[in-house]
Design an enzyme around this catalytic site. Structure first.
Site, short mmCIF file in Angstrom:
data_model
loop_
_atom_site.label_atom_id
_atom_site.label_comp_id
_atom_site.label_asym_id
_atom_site.label_seq_id
_atom_site.Cartn_x
_atom_site.Cartn_y
_atom_site.Cartn_z
N ASP A 1 0.97 -1.26 -0.05
CA ASP A 1 0.00 0.15 -0.04
C ASP A 1 0.71 1.34 -0.04
OD1 ASP A 1 -2.34 -1.64 0.27
OD2 ASP A 1 -1.97 -1.81 2.42
N GLY B 1 -4.26 -4.22 -4.48
CA GLY B 1 -5.09 -3.18 -4.86
C GLY B 1 -4.35 -2.21 -5.11
N HIS B 2 -4.37 -1.73 -6.22
CA HIS B 2 -3.51 -0.73 -6.84
C HIS B 2 -4.47 0.57 -7.27
CE1 HIS B 2 0.40 -2.94 -7.73
NE2 HIS B 2 0.25 -2.85 -6.33
N LYS C 1 2.36 2.14 -5.15
CA LYS C 1 3.17 1.75 -6.42
C LYS C 1 2.33 2.13 -7.52
CE LYS C 1 3.28 -2.52 -4.30
NZ LYS C 1 2.78 -2.05 -3.14
N GLN D 1 1.82 -5.94 -2.95
CA GLN D 1 2.31 -6.02 -1.72
C GLN D 1 3.72 -5.10 -1.35
OE1 GLN D 1 1.33 -9.26 -3.01
NE2 GLN D 1 -0.67 -8.53 -2.76
P1 IMP Z 1 -2.92 -12.81 1.80
O1 IMP Z 1 -2.05 -12.32 0.64
O2 IMP Z 1 -4.31 -12.54 1.38
O3 IMP Z 1 -2.72 -14.24 2.02
O4 IMP Z 1 -2.67 -12.21 3.33
C1 IMP Z 1 -1.38 -12.28 3.88
C2 IMP Z 1 -1.05 -10.85 4.55
O5 IMP Z 1 -0.68 -9.93 3.43
C3 IMP Z 1 -1.99 -10.10 5.39
O6 IMP Z 1 -1.72 -9.30 6.41
C4 IMP Z 1 -2.79 -9.32 4.13
O7 IMP Z 1 -3.46 -8.34 4.83
C5 IMP Z 1 -1.43 -8.42 3.65
N1 IMP Z 1 -1.64 -8.41 2.31
C6 IMP Z 1 -2.07 -9.04 1.06
N2 IMP Z 1 -2.09 -8.02 -0.08
C7 IMP Z 1 -1.88 -6.88 0.44
C8 IMP Z 1 -1.89 -5.56 -0.20
O8 IMP Z 1 -1.93 -5.45 -1.27
N3 IMP Z 1 -1.72 -4.66 0.52
C9 IMP Z 1 -1.30 -4.85 2.06
N4 IMP Z 1 -1.22 -5.88 2.64
C10 IMP Z 1 -1.64 -6.75 1.82
#
Ligand code: IMP
Length: 429
Positions: A13, A40-41, A16, A223
């Site tokens: 977040d 989510g961009h 990017k 991420q």
């Molecule tokens: P998962 O990727 O859905 O398995 O989540 C694993 C961890 O990564 C959790 O703490 C999510 O909140 C975090 N996470 C996954 N995608 C994002 C993102 O795009 N931004 C911020 N945190 C993320």
């Protein structure tokens, strides 16, 4: 070398999407290298907000080829929805290529993610619930289904039935859930496969040929560094490698073709989900950052945890990724805070260290050591040149550069495309 990798330096977040959207004005290709629809961009254009989950942020620039690399996991239904939404926004989806070798994220992955999170109780990871962990689990276990298989739907359906039956046994016998309707899932998958078929390609070859021609190619990570499955705050991480090395593995680019690595860092720190966060502010400073930075997840809408800038983590990210420069985002959000804190070291295990915690300790054992800087009250939103910023804001960024040991080429001062100060081009070649 014409390949520039864009990596989140914190817990995701960092903004990017808008930086890739900006840099894409001057590139031929943008390639997403890991993650799935957990990302989510957010890109804001002419007051309209577009949320990209799987499609590379270059899609907002006409003529830029957009590639979903082999290191991603592709959820076909949400990808098609996103494509329709983008088409409604005037984007040309002809330019989208999906790697034949990317793995499919299928309905049973999402159900499993959710029941597994529930069964973890207080130990839940706080995943996005999109099925990311189970999809990458299947890939590593060599029972995943790859995108290319959709091109021969009858064979795909046979493979799908075998895997889905096994998932149903898990759901029923282990988690006490109702089984999924396999034939109903296949009925939905057939038209989706047909629609995606023209986009499926040998993307490692496409990327290689572009780099050989000298095209400028942007590699877009989802991420961030601290969510990396190997180098992040395990187990509170995602299931892929957002770090720069992931761009090679996740697209087929050879390591020697990396021309630069741009680290994107917010002027403060946020994270979503569970896990340690040494500089987290659970007070009015945290409230200010959530309010002014609109810190809610683009995918799940969850409120983000917010805190002071942590340069120990930024130095760690710079080391792991080989950042060649930084983009500092959301500097404007700090406006109105009278004093600013920067974490420069950790107190951990009886010592003070300026690096990642020593063996035997984790971030959860670390207490931040801060230095304080004066804040500013002026709005930064209209600043377009470095000299337009108040002196306190410039000093804050300069201190950040000094502590991390890297120049901040770009500084963003608002969500709109033009609310950005370009001090230098991040392309070093
Ligand atoms: P998962 O990727 O859905 O398995 O989540 C694993 C961890 O990564 C959790 O703490 C999510 O909140 C975090 N996470 C996954 N995608 C994002 C993102 O795009 N931004 C911020 N945190 C993320």
């Amino acid at each position: 070398m014409p390949g520039l990798i864009v990596v989140g330096a914190q817990w995701g977040d960092e903004g990017k999407g808008r930086i890739v959207d900006l840099l894409a004005a001057d590139v031929q290709m943008v390639v997403r290298y890991q993650g799935g629809n957990n990302a989510g961009h957010t890109v804001v254009r002419e007051g309209r907000t577009v949320r990209l989950h799987q499609v590379p942020s270059g899609i907002m620039r006409p003529g830029v080829l957009c590639v979903i690399g082999n290191g991603t996991v592709v959820e076909p239904f949400s990808l098609l929805e996103e494509m329709d939404e983008l088409a409604g926004f005037g984007c040309d989806l002809e330019v989208l290529r999906i790697s034949r070798a990317a793995h499919l994220l299928l309905p049973y992955h999402q159900v499993l993610d959710q029941v597994q999170e529930t069964s973890r109780g207080t130990q839940a990871l706080g995943t996005t619930g999109r099925g990311i962990g189970p999809a990458y689990t299947d890939k590593a276990a060599r029972v995943g289904i790859r995108v290319e298989e959709m091109l021969r739907f009858d064979a795909f359906a046979r493979h799908f039935r075998v895997v889905a039956q096994e998932k149903n046994r898990l759901l029923v016998d282990l988690y006490g859930q109702p089984p999924l309707d396999i034939e109903a899932m296949l009925e939905r998958l057939r038209p989706a496969a047909e629609r995606l078929a023209p986009h499926i390609a040998d993307t490692s070859l496409i990327v290689h040929q572009a780099l050989r021609r000298g095209d400028r190619v942007l590699f877009e990570g989802a991420q961030g560094t601290l969510l990396d499955i190997d180098h992040g705050t395990y187990p509170f991480v995602t299931s892929s490698n957002p770090t720069a090395g992931g761009a090679c593995v996740g697209t087929g680019m050879a390591p020697g073709e990396v021309g630069g690595v741009l680290g994107i860092a917010k002027a403060y720190t946020t994270r979503v989900g569970s896990g340690p966060f040494p500089t987290e502010c659970r007070d009015e400073v945290g409230e200010h950052l959530v309010r002014e930075g609109v810190e809610y997840g683009a995918t799940t809408g969850r409120r983000r945890r917010c805190g002071w800038l942590d340069v120990v983590l930024l130095r760690y990210a710079a080391r792991l990724n080989g950042f060649t420069s930084l983009a500092v985002t959301k500097l404007d959000v700090l406006t109105g805070l009278p004093r600013l804190r920067i974490c420069t070291a950790y107190r951990c295990g009886g010592t003070v260290a300026e690096d990642w915690p020593p063996v035997g300790y984790s971030l959860a054992d670390c207490e931040p050591v801060y230095e304080e800087w004066p804040g500013w009250s002026e709005s930064l939103r209209e600043a377009r040149r470095w000299e337009d910023l108040p002196e306190a804001a410039r000093r804050y960024v300069e201190r950040m550069e000094e502590l991390v040991g890297l120049p901040a080429d770009l500084v963003s001062v608002g969500p709109e495309r033009e609310q950005l100060i370009v001090r230098r081009s991040p392309w070093r070649t």
